[in-house]
Design a protein around this motif. Structure first.
Motif, PDB file in Angstrom:
ATOM      1  N   TYR A  51      16.331  -8.588  14.736  1.00  0.00           N
ATOM      2  CA  TYR A  51      16.199  -7.235  14.172  1.00  0.00           C
ATOM      3  C   TYR A  51      16.504  -6.207  15.252  1.00  0.00           C
ATOM      4  CZ  TYR A  51      14.136  -3.142  11.823  1.00  0.00           C
ATOM      5  OH  TYR A  51      13.932  -1.914  11.261  1.00  0.00           O
ATOM      6  N   HIS A  52      17.441  -5.335  14.953  1.00  0.00           N
ATOM      7  CA  HIS A  52      17.765  -4.204  15.822  1.00  0.00           C
ATOM      8  C   HIS A  52      18.507  -3.204  14.961  1.00  0.00           C
ATOM      9  CE1 HIS A  52      19.392  -1.617  18.863  1.00  0.00           C
ATOM     10  NE2 HIS A  52      18.937  -2.342  19.862  1.00  0.00           N
ATOM     11  N   GLU A  53      17.905  -2.074  14.679  1.00  0.00           N
ATOM     12  CA  GLU A  53      18.473  -1.117  13.725  1.00  0.00           C
ATOM     13  C   GLU A  53      19.902  -0.709  14.058  1.00  0.00           C
ATOM     14  OE1 GLU A  53      15.787   2.126  13.735  1.00  0.00           O
ATOM     15  OE2 GLU A  53      14.203   1.060  12.689  1.00  0.00           O
ATOM     16  N   THR A  54      20.214  -0.603  15.361  1.00  0.00           N
ATOM     17  CA  THR A  54      21.532  -0.135  15.771  1.00  0.00           C
ATOM     18  C   THR A  54      22.582  -1.239  15.749  1.00  0.00           C
ATOM     19  OG1 THR A  54      20.482   1.499  17.204  1.00  0.00           O
ATOM     20  CG2 THR A  54      22.805   1.065  17.596  1.00  0.00           C
ATOM     21  N   PRO A  58      22.805  -5.643   8.457  1.00  0.00           N
ATOM     22  CA  PRO A  58      22.069  -5.145   7.286  1.00  0.00           C
ATOM     23  C   PRO A  58      21.416  -3.791   7.559  1.00  0.00           C
ATOM     24  CG  PRO A  58      21.452  -7.418   7.807  1.00  0.00           C
ATOM     25  CD  PRO A  58      22.225  -6.894   8.974  1.00  0.00           C
ATOM     26  N   SER A  59      21.098  -3.097   6.517  1.00  0.00           N
ATOM     27  CA  SER A  59      20.383  -1.821   6.637  1.00  0.00           C
ATOM     28  C   SER A  59      19.415  -1.695   5.463  1.00  0.00           C
ATOM     29  CB  SER A  59      21.366  -0.645   6.642  1.00  0.00           C
ATOM     30  OG  SER A  59      22.111  -0.598   5.430  1.00  0.00           O
ATOM     31  N   GLY A  60      18.564  -0.669   5.537  1.00  0.00           N
ATOM     32  CA  GLY A  60      17.654  -0.412   4.437  1.00  0.00           C
ATOM     33  C   GLY A  60      16.683  -1.548   4.174  1.00  0.00           C
ATOM     34  N   TYR A  62      17.165  -4.508   3.122  1.00  0.00           N
ATOM     35  CA  TYR A  62      17.609  -5.814   3.613  1.00  0.00           C
ATOM     36  C   TYR A  62      17.228  -6.002   5.081  1.00  0.00           C
ATOM     37  CZ  TYR A  62      20.391  -6.000  -0.657  1.00  0.00           C
ATOM     38  OH  TYR A  62      20.780  -6.026  -1.966  1.00  0.00           O
ATOM     39  N   ALA A  63      17.368  -4.949   5.866  1.00  0.00           N
ATOM     40  CA  ALA A  63      17.005  -5.025   7.282  1.00  0.00           C
ATOM     41  C   ALA A  63      15.505  -5.226   7.450  1.00  0.00           C
ATOM     42  CB  ALA A  63      17.447  -3.746   8.003  1.00  0.00           C
ATOM     43  N   GLU A  64      14.717  -4.491   6.674  1.00  0.00           N
ATOM     44  CA  GLU A  64      13.266  -4.607   6.789  1.00  0.00           C
ATOM     45  C   GLU A  64      12.777  -5.984   6.335  1.00  0.00           C
ATOM     46  OE1 GLU A  64      11.479  -2.132   8.377  1.00  0.00           O
ATOM     47  OE2 GLU A  64      13.590  -1.617   8.684  1.00  0.00           O
ATOM     48  N   VAL A  95       9.856   5.077   9.744  1.00  0.00           N
ATOM     49  CA  VAL A  95      10.964   4.206   9.344  1.00  0.00           C
ATOM     50  C   VAL A  95      10.604   3.600   7.996  1.00  0.00           C
ATOM     51  CG1 VAL A  95      12.337   2.174   9.910  1.00  0.00           C
ATOM     52  CG2 VAL A  95      11.517   3.671  11.754  1.00  0.00           C
TER      53      VAL A  95
END
Length: 280
Positions: A51-54, A58-60, A62-64, A95
């Motif tokens: 996991y690393h937002e940058t 994936p985003s949103g 799906y990332a969480e 976030v």
């Protein structure tokens, strides 16, 4: 070195969950520009960055969800890296509708250990600077029941973070830390101790301005405000951009970005002797 190489080739990749809070992403930028190991090697071969937002695709939601799955699957085994300061009041830096304080506590609960990367995570950094409008605090003030390794700098040298993770992977333990939780190998000496201009300092040869003849000759930058004597970091030895340079080598004094509350000192271009004597 053979032991390190063997560990990198044979041991399971350490799982890393990387959270970003009140930051500028400069620490992530520095990390992916490490040169002791190429970023592609680190990210694809030697660690499992879950996991690393940058950096993640994936985003949103799906990332969480990916983060939640990693926390559960690797409970007690993953390394939690935190970039940026924390705001316990729950008002700033949310976030997915959740406060960074809540996210940090959740992720840290089952981490093997925590790495605060950069001065914002390590000391509060720029967000914590007076008047500290968001109530920012460093990670170690929130996480008190686990080892927190501080890798300060604004940003820190990417190779230092990589080396800290590799040490854990190869030897199964953290590197020796100083009283402020920093790896001694990289923060055990001051920049002044390692500086190639130290000989000029000892000889009493100082630049008086940025464009005088003494500056062009590479004399010591102490009188121009260099904070090397009170700043612990490996900038003069590891340097930046493939060991090409560091601020002092480029003609600018160190302003102590890896030390606590460096911004609030407010005397970047004043020599230490002036400050110590109370001369404005």
């Amino acid at each position: 070195m053979p032991k390190v190489v063997k560990a990198l080739e044979t041991k399971p990749k350490p799982v890393v969950i990387w959270l970003e809070f009140q930051d500028c992403a400069g620490c992530s930028e520095s990390f992916i520009r490490s040169t002791s190991l190429l970023p592609t090697e680190v990210l694809l071969e030697f660690i499992s960055l879950e996991y690393h937002e940058t950096l993640m695709a994936p985003s949103g939601d799906y990332a969480e969800e990916s983060k939640r799955e990693a926390i559960e699957k690797y409970k007690g085994k993953y390394i939690l890296v935190v970039e940026g300061s924390v705001t316990p009041n729950g008002v700033y830096c949310t976030v997915g509708g959740r406060s960074n304080y809540e996210l940090l506590k959740e992720a840290a609960e089952n981490a093997a250990f925590v790495v605060s990367v950069g001065s914002c995570a390590s000391w509060g950094g720029i967000p914590k600077a007076s008047p500290n409008p968001t109530g920012a605090v460093p990670v170690y003030e929130v996480i008190k029941d686990k080892t927190v390794v501080n890798v300060p700098g604004c940003p820190p040298i990417g190779d230092v973070l990589v080396a800290t993770i590799v040490h854990y992977l190869a030897l199964g333990k953290l590197p020796p830390l100083d009283g402020l939780g920093r790896p001694k190998t990289f923060y055990g000496e001051t920049i002044h101790d390692r500086c190639y201009r130290r000989a000029f300092y000892n000889a009493g040869k100082f630049a008086e301005s940025f464009d005088d003849e003494k500056a062009r000759k590479g004399y010591c930058l102490y009188k121009l405000g260099c904070k090397g004597p009170i700043t612990r970091n490996a900038c003069p030895t590891i340097r930046w951009n493939g060991s090409l340079s560091f601020p002092i080598q480029s003609g600018h004094p160190c302003f102590g970005c890896s030390e606590p509350d460096f911004w609030d000192r407010g005397f970047i271009y004043k020599p230490l002797s002036v400050v110590e004597e109370g001369i404005s």
